[in-house]
Design a protein around this motif. Sequence first.
Motif, PDB file in Angstrom:
ATOM      1  N   ALA A 473     -88.967   0.332 -50.544  1.00  0.00           N
ATOM      2  CA  ALA A 473     -88.865   1.528 -51.395  1.00  0.00           C
ATOM      3  C   ALA A 473     -88.503   1.186 -52.830  1.00  0.00           C
ATOM      4  CB  ALA A 473     -87.830   2.483 -50.817  1.00  0.00           C
ATOM      5  N   ASN A 474     -88.434  -0.115 -53.147  1.00  0.00           N
ATOM      6  CA  ASN A 474     -88.193  -0.528 -54.527  1.00  0.00           C
ATOM      7  C   ASN A 474     -86.789  -0.145 -55.018  1.00  0.00           C
ATOM      8  OD1 ASN A 474     -89.327  -2.030 -56.520  1.00  0.00           O
ATOM      9  ND2 ASN A 474     -90.851  -0.511 -57.149  1.00  0.00           N
ATOM     10  N   ILE A 475     -85.809  -0.094 -54.126  1.00  0.00           N
ATOM     11  CA  ILE A 475     -84.459   0.315 -54.499  1.00  0.00           C
ATOM     12  C   ILE A 475     -83.420  -0.728 -54.089  1.00  0.00           C
ATOM     13  CG2 ILE A 475     -84.024   1.563 -52.334  1.00  0.00           C
ATOM     14  CD1 ILE A 475     -82.874   2.611 -55.875  1.00  0.00           C
ATOM     15  N   GLU A 501     -83.697   7.121 -58.500  1.00  0.00           N
ATOM     16  CA  GLU A 501     -82.972   6.376 -57.462  1.00  0.00           C
ATOM     17  C   GLU A 501     -82.835   7.210 -56.193  1.00  0.00           C
ATOM     18  OE1 GLU A 501     -80.336   3.964 -60.809  1.00  0.00           O
ATOM     19  OE2 GLU A 501     -79.460   5.629 -59.675  1.00  0.00           O
ATOM     20  N   GLN A 503     -84.889   9.511 -55.203  1.00  0.00           N
ATOM     21  CA  GLN A 503     -86.207   9.576 -54.580  1.00  0.00           C
ATOM     22  C   GLN A 503     -86.510   8.302 -53.811  1.00  0.00           C
ATOM     23  OE1 GLN A 503     -87.191  12.409 -54.079  1.00  0.00           O
ATOM     24  NE2 GLN A 503     -88.990  12.801 -55.303  1.00  0.00           N
ATOM     25  N   ARG A 504     -86.136   7.161 -54.369  1.00  0.00           N
ATOM     26  CA  ARG A 504     -86.426   5.903 -53.681  1.00  0.00           C
ATOM     27  C   ARG A 504     -85.540   5.724 -52.446  1.00  0.00           C
ATOM     28  NH1 ARG A 504     -85.841   1.739 -58.256  1.00  0.00           N
ATOM     29  NH2 ARG A 504     -85.017   3.501 -59.459  1.00  0.00           N
ATOM     30  N   ILE A 507     -87.271   7.784 -49.951  1.00  0.00           N
ATOM     31  CA  ILE A 507     -88.466   7.094 -49.443  1.00  0.00           C
ATOM     32  C   ILE A 507     -88.067   6.020 -48.437  1.00  0.00           C
ATOM     33  CG2 ILE A 507     -90.354   5.558 -50.115  1.00  0.00           C
ATOM     34  CD1 ILE A 507     -90.439   7.148 -52.785  1.00  0.00           C
ATOM     35  N   THR A 524     -92.953  13.193 -57.363  1.00  0.00           N
ATOM     36  CA  THR A 524     -92.673  12.509 -58.638  1.00  0.00           C
ATOM     37  C   THR A 524     -92.755  13.426 -59.843  1.00  0.00           C
ATOM     38  OG1 THR A 524     -94.992  11.883 -58.966  1.00  0.00           O
ATOM     39  CG2 THR A 524     -93.612  10.362 -57.703  1.00  0.00           C
ATOM     40  N   SER A 531     -89.369   6.060 -64.000  1.00  0.00           N
ATOM     41  CA  SER A 531     -88.967   6.372 -62.619  1.00  0.00           C
ATOM     42  C   SER A 531     -90.179   6.702 -61.775  1.00  0.00           C
ATOM     43  CB  SER A 531     -87.984   7.549 -62.612  1.00  0.00           C
ATOM     44  OG  SER A 531     -86.787   7.208 -63.272  1.00  0.00           O
ATOM     45  N   VAL A 535     -91.219   4.910 -58.299  1.00  0.00           N
ATOM     46  CA  VAL A 535     -91.338   5.693 -57.069  1.00  0.00           C
ATOM     47  C   VAL A 535     -92.738   5.567 -56.490  1.00  0.00           C
ATOM     48  CG1 VAL A 535     -91.361   8.037 -56.138  1.00  0.00           C
ATOM     49  CG2 VAL A 535     -89.497   7.320 -57.634  1.00  0.00           C
ATOM     50  N   ALA A 538     -93.125   2.418 -54.791  1.00  0.00           N
ATOM     51  CA  ALA A 538     -92.433   2.461 -53.499  1.00  0.00           C
ATOM     52  C   ALA A 538     -93.259   3.199 -52.458  1.00  0.00           C
ATOM     53  CB  ALA A 538     -91.076   3.146 -53.666  1.00  0.00           C
TER      54      ALA A 538
END
Length: 628
Positions: A473-475, A501, A503-504, A507, A524, A531, A535, A538
Amino acid sequence: MAEAATERDTTGRRAMALFAPYRGRLVLIALAILTTSALGVITPFLTQRVFDDALFVAGGPRLGLLTTLVGAMIGIAVVSAAIGIGQTYLTTVLGNEVMRSLRDRLFAHLQRMHLGFFTSTRTGSIQSRLDNDVGGVQSVVTDTASSILGNVVTVVASVIAMLALSWELSLVAFVLLPVFVVLQVRVGRVRRRIAASTQSSLSDMSAITQETLSVSGVLLAKVFGRQEHEIARYRDENERQTTLQVRQTMSGQSFFAVVTGFFALIPAVVYLVAGLLAANGDAGLSAGTLVAFTTLQTRLLFPIVNLLRVSLDVQTSLALFRRIFEYLDLVPQLRESPTARPLTTAQARGEVEFRDVWFRYPGEEGDRTDAAPWALEDLSLRIAPGRLAAIVGPSGAGKTTLSSLVPRLYDTDAGAVLLDGVDVRELTLASLPDLVGMVTQESYLFHASIAENLRYAAPDATDARLRAAARAANIAEHIESLPDGYDTMVGERGYRLSGGEKQRVAIARVILSDPKVLVLDEATSALDTTSERLVQQALESVMAGRTTIAIAHRLSTILSADVIFAMDRGRVVEHGTHDELLARDGLYAQLYAEQFGGGAVEARCADGVRFADGKVLAQREARGPDAA
């Protein structure tokens, strides 16, 4: 009046039914009450024997008999006290278990209510029913059953004993009781009305507190400078609550003062009547009889007053029970079919179909009136497994409504929503969340740690799975940079994290649930460009191999979707690829022109991100010299 009486009887029967599972304990409590009441009635007769047979006799006191009688009186007091302790324990446990069961039942029932109930009812009002109303009847439930039975037994036994001692004096003691009963009924009606108003005020106070002291409410008040307005609103409702509480407490106090005063004066009247009877030659009233009678009469005061008070408390609690039963009587719109079957993620292919769907939003109690407009009208579409389908259209076209029907947040009024050819109403409610995952525009996070929020989707997920989901999720990098890592508290509604953050994290939570169908409801649209890019990257992980329905406001995010459905006023008016829909020069082309002014999207959305075949393609084309 007759309808009100019938409603009270029905509410009373339903309240009594709450005790049905605890019959064994009720029997033990009843036996304890009967025993202590019987022992209590024996004491006045022992007092009569002390006066007539042991103290005031020819030849002086009979110490042997006196010792025996006094010993018996002490023994009765000790035994009664011991039984009273056990009885108090049993009634306290019973009352609290009944309340626990009622709270569990109400909370579970509310969890099963359709989403429309919560969108049309203030959260504070719901919390008030669960906390204030149930709490308001707890003391009555805990004490009432034993109090009524104990006082009734005591009153009946005392009345019989008093009649046995002297029926003439009994007439003096009971002459005004019918009047008190009539007055008690009238006072009870007043208290019931006040109790209903008091709980309604508590509900309003809870709603004000929940709305204005949440992070969102406080932020809104500060932004618009409305703190003083909110303070005044709370102060006004608090003042109303205070007034109602005082009225509820004071209602009937004059009545009880009269009753107490009457019973306090009776011994003097009894002495006068006893003197008149003795003057007329009635030798049946000995000193012991008179003392025993006044002892019984004094003992009668407390149970009678308690019964009158309990009766008022019961009538007050009926108003609260009625409010609780109003919620329990609401019929959940979403009910599982007796023939429903589960569909596992391993079995599912991910085909989604809307077949002749008609839908309008229900009211607060689940009804759908003919006056309500149709949100979806005769809608049909099909999405093949593993494909990315975008849903576009103007505000109010029905895009979010469509997305809510896939995980069965609502049921259709006509037509059907199918997963792999099976009507979602024929699937078990428990299996649907495993099949359909959602990422909404506003991702909700609990006031808990990041790890706890992630494990909401998979309670048994290992730390390794959490980290893998976060990386996808790229976080993960951001979480690991925090001082407490995955144990970091996100704050109320996740306000300690930025929008991207949150949102990720949401996800990552969906990735842990591993659904076959993914619904992205403008996930989004509220984010800034940076961001949004993170997202969307992700989302690549979570979309891979899944059927995806993307509700899109920014058309730049869905230009290369497998199929785009353009909606207007609850209908699909056209569908096709981006190029096909532009060539038709219909609704989609109009929306595209409004967003991009007819120019090339690449020129306006350089460095943007779009979906294609379930993948995310970064567009990094150089801006032209004429780009805006």
